[in-house]
Scaffold this motif. Structure first.
Motif, PDB file in Angstrom:
ATOM      1  N   LEU A 102       0.815  -1.205   0.000  1.00 27.42           N
ATOM      2  CA  LEU A 102       0.000   0.000   0.000  1.00 27.42           C
ATOM      3  C   LEU A 102       0.855   1.263   0.000  1.00 27.42           C
ATOM      4  CD1 LEU A 102      -2.554  -0.950   2.828  1.00 27.42           C
ATOM      5  CD2 LEU A 102      -2.865  -1.252   0.363  1.00 27.42           C
ATOM      6  N   THR A 103       0.311   2.311  -0.613  1.00 24.49           N
ATOM      7  CA  THR A 103       0.806   3.670  -0.407  1.00 24.49           C
ATOM      8  C   THR A 103      -0.180   4.366   0.512  1.00 24.49           C
ATOM      9  OG1 THR A 103       2.009   3.901  -2.494  1.00 24.49           O
ATOM     10  CG2 THR A 103       1.170   5.904  -1.481  1.00 24.49           C
ATOM     11  N   VAL A 104       0.277   4.749   1.707  1.00 25.18           N
ATOM     12  CA  VAL A 104      -0.584   5.397   2.705  1.00 25.18           C
ATOM     13  C   VAL A 104      -0.315   6.895   2.661  1.00 25.18           C
ATOM     14  CG1 VAL A 104      -1.205   5.505   5.150  1.00 25.18           C
ATOM     15  CG2 VAL A 104      -0.527   3.325   4.134  1.00 25.18           C
ATOM     16  N   ALA A 105      -1.393   7.690   2.604  1.00 16.64           N
ATOM     17  CA  ALA A 105      -1.268   9.147   2.474  1.00 16.64           C
ATOM     18  C   ALA A 105      -1.975   9.830   3.638  1.00 16.64           C
ATOM     19  CB  ALA A 105      -1.842   9.617   1.135  1.00 16.64           C
ATOM     20  N   PRO A 106      -1.300  10.019   4.781  1.00 11.19           N
ATOM     21  CA  PRO A 106      -1.915  10.749   5.909  1.00 11.19           C
ATOM     22  C   PRO A 106      -2.170  12.211   5.533  1.00 11.19           C
ATOM     23  CG  PRO A 106       0.036   9.502   6.606  1.00 11.19           C
ATOM     24  CD  PRO A 106       0.039   9.522   5.112  1.00 11.19           C
ATOM     25  N   ASP A 107      -3.144  12.821   6.182  1.00 10.78           N
ATOM     26  CA  ASP A 107      -3.456  14.227   5.899  1.00 10.78           C
ATOM     27  C   ASP A 107      -2.368  15.165   6.411  1.00 10.78           C
ATOM     28  OD1 ASP A 107      -5.801  13.492   4.681  1.00 10.78           O
ATOM     29  OD2 ASP A 107      -7.027  13.768   6.482  1.00 10.78           O
ATOM     30  N   ASP A 108      -1.688  14.784   7.497  1.00 10.47           N
ATOM     31  CA  ASP A 108      -0.751  15.700   8.139  1.00 10.47           C
ATOM     32  C   ASP A 108       0.683  15.181   8.148  1.00 10.47           C
ATOM     33  OD1 ASP A 108      -1.234  13.587   9.762  1.00 10.47           O
ATOM     34  OD2 ASP A 108      -1.579  14.752  11.602  1.00 10.47           O
ATOM     35  N   ALA A 109       1.017  14.266   7.234  1.00  9.73           N
ATOM     36  CA  ALA A 109       2.371  13.705   7.206  1.00  9.73           C
ATOM     37  C   ALA A 109       2.674  13.218   5.790  1.00  9.73           C
ATOM     38  CB  ALA A 109       2.501  12.549   8.202  1.00  9.73           C
ATOM     39  N   PRO A 110       3.967  13.034   5.452  1.00 12.30           N
ATOM     40  CA  PRO A 110       4.307  12.541   4.114  1.00 12.30           C
ATOM     41  C   PRO A 110       3.761  11.136   3.872  1.00 12.30           C
ATOM     42  CG  PRO A 110       6.239  13.443   5.235  1.00 12.30           C
ATOM     43  CD  PRO A 110       5.166  13.353   6.259  1.00 12.30           C
ATOM     44  N   ALA A 111       3.446  10.845   2.626  1.00 16.99           N
ATOM     45  CA  ALA A 111       2.984   9.501   2.267  1.00 16.99           C
ATOM     46  C   ALA A 111       4.124   8.504   2.416  1.00 16.99           C
ATOM     47  CB  ALA A 111       2.460   9.499   0.833  1.00 16.99           C
ATOM     48  N   TYR A 112       3.779   7.281   2.693  1.00 18.74           N
ATOM     49  CA  TYR A 112       4.793   6.232   2.842  1.00 18.74           C
ATOM     50  C   TYR A 112       4.234   4.911   2.340  1.00 18.74           C
ATOM     51  CZ  TYR A 112       2.211   4.965   7.114  1.00 18.74           C
ATOM     52  OH  TYR A 112       1.247   4.591   8.007  1.00 18.74           O
ATOM     53  N   ARG A 113       5.148   3.963   2.146  1.00 13.91           N
ATOM     54  CA  ARG A 113       4.801   2.647   1.603  1.00 13.91           C
ATOM     55  C   ARG A 113       4.846   1.625   2.723  1.00 13.91           C
ATOM     56  NH1 ARG A 113       5.996   1.716  -4.291  1.00 13.91           N
ATOM     57  NH2 ARG A 113       5.454  -0.441  -4.705  1.00 13.91           N
ATOM     58  N   VAL A 114       3.902   0.707   2.723  1.00 12.11           N
ATOM     59  CA  VAL A 114       3.842  -0.310   3.770  1.00 12.11           C
ATOM     60  C   VAL A 114       3.287  -1.604   3.187  1.00 12.11           C
ATOM     61  CG1 VAL A 114       1.538   0.341   4.548  1.00 12.11           C
ATOM     62  CG2 VAL A 114       3.056  -0.802   6.119  1.00 12.11           C
ATOM     63  N   GLU A 115       3.761  -2.710   3.712  1.00 11.11           N
ATOM     64  CA  GLU A 115       3.279  -4.031   3.290  1.00 11.11           C
ATOM     65  C   GLU A 115       2.625  -4.699   4.491  1.00 11.11           C
ATOM     66  OE1 GLU A 115       5.511  -8.043   2.175  1.00 11.11           O
ATOM     67  OE2 GLU A 115       5.745  -6.508   0.616  1.00 11.11           O
ATOM     68  N   ILE A 116       1.361  -5.143   4.322  1.00 13.97           N
ATOM     69  CA  ILE A 116       0.622  -5.765   5.421  1.00 13.97           C
ATOM     70  C   ILE A 116      -0.036  -7.043   4.934  1.00 13.97           C
ATOM     71  CG2 ILE A 116       0.127  -3.526   6.466  1.00 13.97           C
ATOM     72  CD1 ILE A 116      -2.792  -3.879   5.449  1.00 13.97           C
ATOM     73  N   THR A 117      -0.475  -7.854   5.870  1.00 10.62           N
ATOM     74  CA  THR A 117      -1.267  -9.045   5.571  1.00 10.62           C
ATOM     75  C   THR A 117      -2.561  -8.951   6.354  1.00 10.62           C
ATOM     76  OG1 THR A 117       0.694 -10.414   5.185  1.00 10.62           O
ATOM     77  CG2 THR A 117      -1.374 -11.564   5.642  1.00 10.62           C
ATOM     78  N   GLN A 118      -3.688  -9.070   5.669  1.00  7.88           N
ATOM     79  CA  GLN A 118      -4.991  -8.976   6.323  1.00  7.88           C
ATOM     80  C   GLN A 118      -5.933 -10.016   5.720  1.00  7.88           C
ATOM     81  OE1 GLN A 118      -6.300  -5.039   7.197  1.00  7.88           O
ATOM     82  NE2 GLN A 118      -8.475  -5.545   7.160  1.00  7.88           N
ATOM     83  N   HIS A 119      -6.792 -10.586   6.570  1.00  8.73           N
ATOM     84  CA  HIS A 119      -7.753 -11.583   6.107  1.00  8.73           C
ATOM     85  C   HIS A 119      -8.941 -10.888   5.439  1.00  8.73           C
ATOM     86  CE1 HIS A 119      -5.388 -14.220   8.682  1.00  8.73           C
ATOM     87  NE2 HIS A 119      -6.015 -15.254   8.156  1.00  8.73           N
ATOM     88  N   ILE A 120      -9.264 -11.355   4.241  1.00  3.77           N
ATOM     89  CA  ILE A 120     -10.367 -10.793   3.464  1.00  3.77           C
ATOM     90  C   ILE A 120     -11.326 -11.921   3.113  1.00  3.77           C
ATOM     91  CG2 ILE A 120     -11.031  -9.547   1.383  1.00  3.77           C
ATOM     92  CD1 ILE A 120      -9.395  -7.873   3.313  1.00  3.77           C
ATOM     93  N   ASN A 121     -12.607 -11.685   3.287  1.00  2.00           N
ATOM     94  CA  ASN A 121     -13.609 -12.689   2.926  1.00  2.00           C
ATOM     95  C   ASN A 121     -13.611 -12.906   1.412  1.00  2.00           C
ATOM     96  OD1 ASN A 121     -16.535 -13.650   2.238  1.00  2.00           O
ATOM     97  ND2 ASN A 121     -16.282 -14.005   4.447  1.00  2.00           N
ATOM     98  N   LEU A 122     -13.791 -14.153   1.009  1.00  2.00           N
ATOM     99  CA  LEU A 122     -13.774 -14.478  -0.424  1.00  2.00           C
ATOM    100  C   LEU A 122     -14.818 -13.683  -1.208  1.00  2.00           C
ATOM    101  CD1 LEU A 122     -13.301 -18.367  -0.331  1.00  2.00           C
ATOM    102  CD2 LEU A 122     -11.719 -16.685  -1.276  1.00  2.00           C
ATOM    103  N   VAL A 123     -15.962 -13.419  -0.582  1.00  2.00           N
ATOM    104  CA  VAL A 123     -17.018 -12.675  -1.274  1.00  2.00           C
ATOM    105  C   VAL A 123     -16.572 -11.244  -1.546  1.00  2.00           C
ATOM    106  CG1 VAL A 123     -19.390 -11.859  -1.094  1.00  2.00           C
ATOM    107  CG2 VAL A 123     -18.793 -14.130  -0.235  1.00  2.00           C
ATOM    108  N   GLU A 124     -15.775 -10.648  -0.641  1.00  2.00           N
ATOM    109  CA  GLU A 124     -15.355  -9.260  -0.783  1.00  2.00           C
ATOM    110  C   GLU A 124     -14.056  -9.107  -1.569  1.00  2.00           C
ATOM    111  OE1 GLU A 124     -15.003  -8.066   3.237  1.00  2.00           O
ATOM    112  OE2 GLU A 124     -17.165  -7.984   3.610  1.00  2.00           O
ATOM    113  N   LEU A 125     -13.381 -10.204  -1.860  1.00  2.00           N
ATOM    114  CA  LEU A 125     -12.073 -10.138  -2.504  1.00  2.00           C
ATOM    115  C   LEU A 125     -12.095  -9.390  -3.839  1.00  2.00           C
ATOM    116  CD1 LEU A 125      -9.206 -10.992  -1.900  1.00  2.00           C
ATOM    117  CD2 LEU A 125      -9.621 -13.126  -3.120  1.00  2.00           C
ATOM    118  N   PRO A 126     -13.125  -9.536  -4.693  1.00  2.00           N
ATOM    119  CA  PRO A 126     -13.120  -8.787  -5.970  1.00  2.00           C
ATOM    120  C   PRO A 126     -13.158  -7.268  -5.789  1.00  2.00           C
ATOM    121  CG  PRO A 126     -14.666 -10.641  -6.071  1.00  2.00           C
ATOM    122  CD  PRO A 126     -14.229 -10.510  -4.636  1.00  2.00           C
ATOM    123  N   ASP A 127     -13.546  -6.766  -4.602  1.00  2.00           N
ATOM    124  CA  ASP A 127     -13.600  -5.317  -4.389  1.00  2.00           C
ATOM    125  C   ASP A 127     -12.206  -4.702  -4.240  1.00  2.00           C
ATOM    126  OD1 ASP A 127     -16.345  -5.550  -4.386  1.00  2.00           O
ATOM    127  OD2 ASP A 127     -16.508  -5.695  -2.198  1.00  2.00           O
TER     128      ASP A 127
END
Length: 364
Positions: A102-127
């Motif tokens: 991800l590229t995260v863009a806070p309102d009050d700080a410089p944008a930065y890059r981060v890699e995360i792992t999160q569980h996503i339901n199969l039904v929501e995966l196409p979103d």
């Protein structure tokens, strides 16, 4: 997990280094207690083996409770983020672990890059698609611990609809706070000292009269090619060379076969099997014992690399330093536990005799 160089620098604290040393000591003493307890046929010592990590885990949980309460009281920050890339990393349920860049863009700080792992339901995966805009939250003092807000507030949903973000140039990423060589050395030193303490305490039982009375059929048989195998009537170990792993295809099955070769069905029954990267230990059940036991050849070999991969990649230990798989029948049926340790803490995964995951305990 990784963040850009604009994130707060990693720091090695004395507490984190001490925790690495203690974790190594717990692993070493636990494994030594299991092996020595089986050799000298001491039930209290053998039971102490799994009891040591259980007590240590409870101690860590209680010691970390004030910190968790403080962290829970902190109001997380909300920001927009853009998906650079994503891919599923496994899973057998309706919730699939997905690794996001991800590229995260806070309102009050410089944008930065981060890699995360999160569980996503199969039904929501196409979103979730590359270059899609999301709403995320993170603690102000730990911007790398990003989580996706699946149902954002209406004002943030409106911002997502009209947002456009520029990606942060890569690949200028650095690791999430790691303990480095010092922590790894202290953990290894703790492992050696923990095992040495147990062996020294029972030195007389191991190498005194007990060793003299061993029948000739119980003398260790040692062979050394790319691995070293030691087998007695009470236990057996296989140590692999530096370029090998028990996660390699067929390696664990060959190790178990080497330790049970020539034994009949009753003689090869085991109380516990412990597997590390290059070390396999089997404690055989003494003749006539009533303790729960199992045939080590019944292990779900094909599932073990999958279980270790899931434990080291989806339970919050982003920089795993050690892992250990323990199989036993203490509960009446075969249970497999994979424990992973790293700078983030200790995580565990529990599966049944078929290798199906029954319980996950993320790092805290």
């Amino acid at each position: 997990m990784t963040i850009t160089t604009g994130a707060p620098p990693a720091r090695r604290t004395p507490v984190a280094l001490a925790r690495g040393f203690l974790t190594g000591g717990v692993i070493g003493s636990s494994l030594a207690a299991l092996v020595v307890g089986g050799i000298v046929e001491s039930v209290p010592l053998f039971v102490t083996g799994p009891g040591i990590p259980a007590a240590y885990a409870l101690l860590l949980f209680l010691a970390g409770r004030p910190r968790r309460l403080r962290e829970a009281a902190v109001v997380p920050r909300t920001a927009l983020a853009m998906i650079e890339s994503l891919h599923a990393v496994g899973g057998e349920s309706s919730d699939v672990p997905v690794r996001f860049d991800l590229t995260v863009a806070p309102d009050d700080a410089p944008a930065y890059r981060v890699e995360i792992t999160q569980h996503i339901n199969l039904v929501e995966l196409p979103d979730y698609r590359p270059h899609g805009i999301l709403v995320v939250q993170y603690p102000p003092d730990r911007p790398w611990r990003v989580s996706i807000v699946k149902r954002p507030a209406p004002e943030w949903a409106d911002r997502v609809a009209g947002a456009r973000l520029d990606p942060v140039p890569g690949p200028a990423m650095v690791s999430d706070p790691a303990e480095g060589c010092a922590s790894g050395f202290l953990a290894f030193l703790g492992l050696l000292l923990g095992a040495a303490v147990v062996i020294l305490l029972f030195w007389a039982d191991l190498f005194g009269e007990h060793a003299v009375e061993q029948p000739s059929s119980s003398k260790p048989s040692v062979s050394s090619t790319s691995s070293t195998t030691v087998v007695t009537s009470a236990s057996g170990t296989v140590a692999l060379g530096p370029d090998q792993s028990f996660l390699d295809d067929g390696e664990l099955r060959r190790g178990v076969d080497a330790l049970t070769k020539g034994k009949d069905t009753d003689a090869r029954q085991a109380l516990t099997v412990v597997v590390q990267e290059r070390l396999l230990s089997v404690v055989f059940a003494p003749t006539g014992t009533r303790a729960s036991r199992f045939d080590p050849q019944s292990l779900p070999y094909a599932r073990i690399p999958v279980l270790v991969e899931e434990a080291t990649s989806t339970l919050g230990v982003d920089t795993p330093q050690t892992w250990q798989l323990t199989a036993d029948g203490l509960t009446g049926s075969l249970t497999i536990r994979v424990t992973v340790t790293g700078p983030e803490g200790t995580a565990a995964l529990e599966a049944d005799g078929a290798g199906k995951v029954a319980r996950r305990t993320p790092a805290r």
